[in-house]
Design a protein around this motif. Structure first.
Motif, PDB file in Angstrom:
ATOM      1  N   UNK A   1     -44.001  20.230  24.122  1.00  0.00           N
ATOM      2  CA  UNK A   1     -44.274  21.596  23.673  1.00  0.00           C
ATOM      3  C   UNK A   1     -43.149  22.507  24.156  1.00  0.00           C
ATOM      4  N   UNK A   2     -42.640  23.347  23.268  1.00  0.00           N
ATOM      5  CA  UNK A   2     -41.539  24.238  23.625  1.00  0.00           C
ATOM      6  C   UNK A   2     -41.973  25.316  24.610  1.00  0.00           C
ATOM      7  N   UNK A   3     -43.224  25.770  24.521  1.00  0.00           N
ATOM      8  CA  UNK A   3     -43.680  26.859  25.380  1.00  0.00           C
ATOM      9  C   UNK A   3     -44.276  26.361  26.700  1.00  0.00           C
ATOM     10  N   UNK A   4     -44.318  25.048  26.925  1.00  0.00           N
ATOM     11  CA  UNK A   4     -44.898  24.500  28.150  1.00  0.00           C
ATOM     12  C   UNK A   4     -43.783  24.044  29.084  1.00  0.00           C
ATOM     13  N   UNK A   5     -43.598  24.754  30.198  1.00  0.00           N
ATOM     14  CA  UNK A   5     -42.566  24.382  31.152  1.00  0.00           C
ATOM     15  C   UNK A   5     -43.164  23.933  32.481  1.00  0.00           C
ATOM     16  N   UNK A   6     -44.424  23.542  32.462  1.00  0.00           N
ATOM     17  CA  UNK A   6     -45.109  23.086  33.677  1.00  0.00           C
ATOM     18  C   UNK A   6     -44.679  21.663  34.011  1.00  0.00           C
ATOM     19  N   UNK A   7     -45.015  21.205  35.232  1.00  0.00           N
ATOM     20  CA  UNK A   7     -44.610  19.882  35.698  1.00  0.00           C
ATOM     21  C   UNK A   7     -45.835  19.012  35.954  1.00  0.00           C
ATOM     22  N   UNK A   8     -45.669  17.718  35.774  1.00  0.00           N
ATOM     23  CA  UNK A   8     -46.692  16.735  36.110  1.00  0.00           C
ATOM     24  C   UNK A   8     -46.351  16.119  37.461  1.00  0.00           C
ATOM     25  N   UNK A   9     -47.372  15.708  38.199  1.00  0.00           N
ATOM     26  CA  UNK A   9     -47.216  15.107  39.518  1.00  0.00           C
ATOM     27  C   UNK A   9     -46.453  13.782  39.390  1.00  0.00           C
ATOM     28  N   UNK A  10     -45.507  13.552  40.301  1.00  0.00           N
ATOM     29  CA  UNK A  10     -44.716  12.319  40.219  1.00  0.00           C
ATOM     30  C   UNK A  10     -45.496  11.114  40.712  1.00  0.00           C
ATOM     31  N   UNK A  11     -46.623  11.319  41.384  1.00  0.00           N
ATOM     32  CA  UNK A  11     -47.431  10.198  41.877  1.00  0.00           C
ATOM     33  C   UNK A  11     -48.548   9.822  40.919  1.00  0.00           C
ATOM     34  N   UNK A  12     -49.355  10.807  40.514  1.00  0.00           N
ATOM     35  CA  UNK A  12     -50.522  10.485  39.679  1.00  0.00           C
ATOM     36  C   UNK A  12     -50.360  10.918  38.226  1.00  0.00           C
ATOM     37  N   UNK A  13     -49.436  11.826  37.947  1.00  0.00           N
ATOM     38  CA  UNK A  13     -49.204  12.250  36.573  1.00  0.00           C
ATOM     39  C   UNK A  13     -50.026  13.444  36.138  1.00  0.00           C
ATOM     40  N   UNK A  14     -50.888  13.975  37.009  1.00  0.00           N
ATOM     41  CA  UNK A  14     -51.675  15.135  36.640  1.00  0.00           C
ATOM     42  C   UNK A  14     -50.861  16.409  36.839  1.00  0.00           C
ATOM     43  N   UNK A  15     -51.340  17.504  36.313  1.00  0.00           N
ATOM     44  CA  UNK A  15     -50.657  18.784  36.342  1.00  0.00           C
ATOM     45  C   UNK A  15     -50.507  19.295  37.774  1.00  0.00           C
TER      46      UNK A  15
ATOM     47  N   UNK B   1     -61.143  18.928  43.972  1.00  0.00           N
ATOM     48  CA  UNK B   1     -61.757  18.900  45.290  1.00  0.00           C
ATOM     49  C   UNK B   1     -62.948  19.849  45.284  1.00  0.00           C
ATOM     50  N   UNK B   2     -63.952  19.592  46.147  1.00  0.00           N
ATOM     51  CA  UNK B   2     -65.090  20.503  46.197  1.00  0.00           C
ATOM     52  C   UNK B   2     -64.630  21.904  46.596  1.00  0.00           C
ATOM     53  N   UNK B   3     -65.109  22.906  45.874  1.00  0.00           N
ATOM     54  CA  UNK B   3     -64.782  24.293  46.173  1.00  0.00           C
ATOM     55  C   UNK B   3     -63.522  24.791  45.482  1.00  0.00           C
ATOM     56  N   UNK B   4     -62.778  23.920  44.800  1.00  0.00           N
ATOM     57  CA  UNK B   4     -61.570  24.357  44.099  1.00  0.00           C
ATOM     58  C   UNK B   4     -61.928  24.730  42.677  1.00  0.00           C
ATOM     59  N   UNK B   5     -61.229  25.725  42.111  1.00  0.00           N
ATOM     60  CA  UNK B   5     -61.514  26.084  40.717  1.00  0.00           C
ATOM     61  C   UNK B   5     -61.146  24.940  39.788  1.00  0.00           C
ATOM     62  N   UNK B   6     -61.899  24.815  38.725  1.00  0.00           N
ATOM     63  CA  UNK B   6     -61.693  23.728  37.781  1.00  0.00           C
ATOM     64  C   UNK B   6     -60.513  24.062  36.868  1.00  0.00           C
ATOM     65  N   UNK B   7     -59.594  23.125  36.739  1.00  0.00           N
ATOM     66  CA  UNK B   7     -58.436  23.336  35.881  1.00  0.00           C
ATOM     67  C   UNK B   7     -58.840  23.174  34.428  1.00  0.00           C
ATOM     68  N   UNK B   8     -58.257  24.000  33.569  1.00  0.00           N
ATOM     69  CA  UNK B   8     -58.576  23.894  32.150  1.00  0.00           C
ATOM     70  C   UNK B   8     -57.751  22.793  31.491  1.00  0.00           C
ATOM     71  N   UNK B   9     -56.567  22.531  32.034  1.00  0.00           N
ATOM     72  CA  UNK B   9     -55.686  21.527  31.489  1.00  0.00           C
ATOM     73  C   UNK B   9     -55.317  20.555  32.590  1.00  0.00           C
ATOM     74  N   UNK B  10     -55.203  19.271  32.284  1.00  0.00           N
ATOM     75  CA  UNK B  10     -54.915  18.285  33.329  1.00  0.00           C
ATOM     76  C   UNK B  10     -53.488  17.748  33.257  1.00  0.00           C
TER      77      UNK B  10
END
Length: 95
Positions: free
Chosen positions: A64-78, A49-58
């Protein structure tokens, strides 16, 4: 009693020919084309969105064993970390 063979029945369409065009009249003037107005650039609905910081990873890497983040259930992005901490399963763009 001898029967004669029936002649074959064929359905043939006539060959296409272009229609005759009427010559252009002397009074007919070419229609001027409308001027082209610049179109506003459309924003990608899954982009930042305009004015939001740019994500380095999408995307979160599920293998990955060290990645415990979640993806969006609607669009699949981080999903953003703040939203994930609140237990939300969608990113801010899909909310």
């Amino acid at each position: 009693m001898e029967l004669e063979p029936t002649p074959p029945i064929t359905h043939v369409m006539p060959i296409w020919e272009p229609s005759a065009q009427e010559p252009a009249s002397e009074q007919a003037k070419p229609v001027p084309l409308p001027t082209i107005t610049p179109v506003a650039e459309l924003r990608d609905p899954h982009g930042p969105k305009p004015g939001m910081p740019k994500a380095t990873r999408r995307f979160a890497d599920p293998f990955a064993e060290d990645d415990d983040r979640a993806n969006c259930i609607r669009c699949g992005y981080l999903v953003e970390q703040k939203r994930e901490a609140r237990g939300l399963k969608t990113c801010s763009l899909c909310d």
